[in-house]
Design an enzyme around this catalytic site. Structure first.
Site, PDB file in Angstrom:
ATOM      1  N   ASP A 136      76.897  27.307  44.664  1.00  0.00           N
ATOM      2  CA  ASP A 136      77.156  28.236  45.779  1.00  0.00           C
ATOM      3  C   ASP A 136      78.590  28.748  45.680  1.00  0.00           C
ATOM      4  O   ASP A 136      79.359  28.322  44.833  1.00  0.00           O
ATOM      5  CB  ASP A 136      76.907  27.529  47.124  1.00  0.00           C
ATOM      6  CG  ASP A 136      77.906  26.404  47.392  1.00  0.00           C
ATOM      7  OD1 ASP A 136      78.149  25.599  46.473  1.00  0.00           O
ATOM      8  OD2 ASP A 136      78.456  26.330  48.504  1.00  0.00           O
ATOM      9  N   HIS A 192      71.279  25.444  38.644  1.00  0.00           N
ATOM     10  CA  HIS A 192      71.319  26.136  39.937  1.00  0.00           C
ATOM     11  C   HIS A 192      72.763  26.598  40.122  1.00  0.00           C
ATOM     12  O   HIS A 192      73.599  25.866  40.658  1.00  0.00           O
ATOM     13  CB  HIS A 192      70.888  25.166  41.037  1.00  0.00           C
ATOM     14  CG  HIS A 192      70.847  25.771  42.403  1.00  0.00           C
ATOM     15  ND1 HIS A 192      69.731  26.371  42.912  1.00  0.00           N
ATOM     16  CD2 HIS A 192      71.794  25.869  43.372  1.00  0.00           C
ATOM     17  CE1 HIS A 192      69.974  26.809  44.139  1.00  0.00           C
ATOM     18  NE2 HIS A 192      71.225  26.515  44.440  1.00  0.00           N
ATOM     19  N   ASP A 237      64.937  21.021  34.535  1.00  0.00           N
ATOM     20  CA  ASP A 237      65.934  22.061  34.246  1.00  0.00           C
ATOM     21  C   ASP A 237      65.454  23.384  34.825  1.00  0.00           C
ATOM     22  O   ASP A 237      65.064  24.288  34.096  1.00  0.00           O
ATOM     23  CB  ASP A 237      66.148  22.156  32.735  1.00  0.00           C
ATOM     24  CG  ASP A 237      67.160  23.235  32.389  1.00  0.00           C
ATOM     25  OD1 ASP A 237      67.958  23.608  33.274  1.00  0.00           O
ATOM     26  OD2 ASP A 237      67.126  23.700  31.238  1.00  0.00           O
ATOM     27  N   GLU A 253      71.847  21.534  40.293  1.00  0.00           N
ATOM     28  CA  GLU A 253      73.035  22.300  40.618  1.00  0.00           C
ATOM     29  C   GLU A 253      74.196  21.788  39.758  1.00  0.00           C
ATOM     30  O   GLU A 253      74.058  20.795  39.032  1.00  0.00           O
ATOM     31  CB  GLU A 253      73.370  22.167  42.125  1.00  0.00           C
ATOM     32  CG  GLU A 253      74.460  23.133  42.561  1.00  0.00           C
ATOM     33  CD  GLU A 253      74.497  23.371  44.075  1.00  0.00           C
ATOM     34  OE1 GLU A 253      73.625  22.867  44.798  1.00  0.00           O
ATOM     35  OE2 GLU A 253      75.422  24.087  44.512  1.00  0.00           O
TER      36      GLU A 253
END
Ligand code: 9MR
Ligand code: ZN
Length: 548
Positions: A164, A474, A520, A529
């Protein structure tokens, strides 16, 4: 809106084309070298890339290994130490290619260190430094103070935390501290390392960490407290960082963030003094202001996301270890007895004294005290050293009873298990470096081998490293950039029995053994992530191995 990019059918994650599992970066010539074979076979060969057999041996049957679910045989190629590139062959199957050499971890260390540059926020990544992964400036607008939205602040800079685009003080302080301690204990490694980043004038790793420290200091309010995080209210969709134009907020001060900021600024102040005394002074002032805030706010001020906010919370239940770490670093830096006394009184609370972050940071405080050259309470220094030694002995037992040789229990396979794996590697490295326990080296190495492919899925959990590796983390830019090759050097979270996201629940069948609860797949944030504080202990352990 949330994660709509993954509402489509999931593509089944690749399984390894290899049947024998070894460290895909390789082995130091004089190391113990063990490959893992999850099927019955009697003997094995090591062949060079022309297919010539260079070494052979008998396998050893290890029996059933619960945590991986494998019937396991091992191949010991310790006796083979010729520099080169090889594969292992047994029972009609082969391993991924791996090297033997003194420099086998140099590239992995460089890539995992450079990863932080790729996560820089508040600037563009120039093609000269980022190659094909260049992108435009991100998150440059002023942020609004959550508690008073009429006030805007400049909190640009620092590293994106993870997949993020949030930036969180406790997580950032912990990652920076791992890198600073890596530099402090293995300076020669970083003095010669070249990361191709814009700044010059000090070792690249210090320039990179400075990028985070400058941001951390912007997160300090006028009273010395540290705002907990700078994020949008809701995680961005899977777009490039420059296309995330949601409003950025600065969330309230927490005592954990303030203590961690004090600690890492004090640690950094001592290290940067040799390169830039004005910057060192600025760090010292920031640390002292944060310490003053801690004095005037003795109560715990935690953090909870406001209703509806889904960016990272990094909430903790107390700030005891954080305060201990802060006072320990401040004492190590200044030698002031007042800090020594506060450090000792903060030990009145019970918390783990060897934990290396991101929430429990007592181990970082212990480390600061053990290695500082100030007057010390000898009994206390010994007690802290004993804690590290005892921890290593415990971990050795676990590692020796584990088929794949790592100190991972079932419950350790939680969200970000590769952080746990690497912090165990750090404990072993520290016991060798600080207390001369040479038997720890092999254990530290096993943890890196596991991360890089000597594991039951035969996967290298580091992007860009190894023939069969994590390719779909991610990580927003890695998904949105449209480039097939993943940004290198990123450590994936790894197996997680708790399957904390809906994609993990779909991807992993019930009853899957702990070490195989991984896929994965970019959709699964609780399995795949990346974060700065999973990369940072990896850099530490690799620097230790490169220093051997
Ligand atoms: O790494 C964190 C993990 O230990 C927690 O279980 C999880 C849920 O609270 O949060 C993880 O941290 C995430 C953070 O909140 C936001 N940025 C991404 C982090 C990794 O997933
Ligand atoms: Zn950004």
């Amino acid at each position: 809106m949330e994660r709509k990019y993954f509402d489509t059918e999931l593509s089944p994650p690749q399984t390894t084309p290899f049947g024998i599992f070894a460290d895909q970066a390789g082995y130091l010539p004089d190391s113990v070298k063990t490959a893992f074979i999850p099927f019955r076979c009697e003997s094995f060969d090591v062949t060079d890339m022309n297919g010539n057999v260079r070494f052979s041996g008998d396998t050893v049957c290890r029996g059933h290994d619960g945590i991986s679910g494998d019937e396991l045989w091992t191949a010991d190629l310790t006796g083979f130490s010729d520099t080169g590139t090889y594969r292992i062959k047994a029972g009609g199957k082969i391993s991924a290619a791996f090297r033997i050499g003194c420099d086998v971890y140099d590239d992995v260390l460089a890539e995992t260190s450079k990863a932080f540059y790729y996560l820089r926020c508040g600037c563009g990544l120039d093609e000269r430094f980022a190659g094909k992964w260049h992108h435009g400036k991100c998150h440059t607008s002023p942020a609004k103070l959550w508690e008073n939205k009429n006030i805007t602040l400049d909190v640009t800079g620092g590293w994106h935390d993870a997949g993020d685009y949030g930036r969180y003080v406790t997580a950032g302080a912990c990652a920076a501290a791992h890198l600073l301690y890596a530099f402090r204990l293995f300076p020669e490694i970083f003095e010669k390392q070249r990361l191709n980043i814009p700044e010059k004038g000090c070792p690249d790793i210090l320039s990179e960490v400075r990028y985070e420290l400058e941001w951390l200091m912007k997160m300090q309010d006028s009273e010395g407290g540290a705002y907990h995080k700078a994020t949008t209210f809701i995680h961005a969709p899977f777009v490039m960082p420059e296309d995330d134009r949601d409003e950025m907020f600065v969330f309230p001060v927490s005592s954990m963030a303030t203590a961690d900021l004090a600690a890492v600024c004090a640690l950094a102040s001592g290290i940067y003094y040799a390169y830039d005394s004005a910057f060192s002074e600025k760090l010292l002032k920031a640390a002292e202001r944060a310490a003053h805030w801690l004095d005037t706010h003795p109560q715990f001020i935690g953090f909870r996301n406001p209703e509806g906010c889904n960016t990272g919370q990094y909430g903790e239940y107390d700030d005891h270890s954080n305060r201990f770490w802060a006072y320990s670093e401040l004492y190590a830096l200044t030698g002031e007895t007042a800090f020594h006394e506060k450090m000792i009184s903060s030990l009145g609370e019970d918390f783990p004294l060897t934990a290396l972050g991101f929430a429990e940071v007592g181990g970082l405080g212990s480390l600061a005290y053990i290695i500082c050259d100030r007057d010390k309470d000898a009994a206390l220094a010994e007690r802290l050293a004993d804690e590290f030694r005892r921890e290593a002995e415990e971990l050795k037992k676990t590692a020796d009873s584990c088929g794949y040789g790592v100190a991972m229990k079932s419950a350790d396979h939680c969200w970000g298990s590769n952080m746990g794996l690497m912090k165990k590697g750090m404990i072993f490295a520290l016991n060798d470096v600080l207390f001369g326990d040479a038997s720890c080296r092999g254990y530290a190495e096993r943890h890196i081998h596991y991360l890089l492919g000597a594991n039951p899925l035969g996967i290298s959990y580091v992007t860009g490293i190894g023939e069969f590796r994590c390719c779909h983390p991610h990580l927003r830019p890695a998904f949105a950039d449209g480039i097939d090759e993943c940004i290198p050097g990123m450590v994936a979270g790894g197996p997680n029995v708790q399957l904390n996201d809906p994609f993990a629940k779909k991807l992993i069948p019930k009853g899957t053994p702990p070490m195989k609860c991984y896929a994965d797949d970019a959709a699964s944030y609780s399995l795949n992530e990346i974060t700065i504080y999973w990369n940072s202990p990896t850099v530490f352990v690799l620097a230790y191995l490169c220093d051997i």
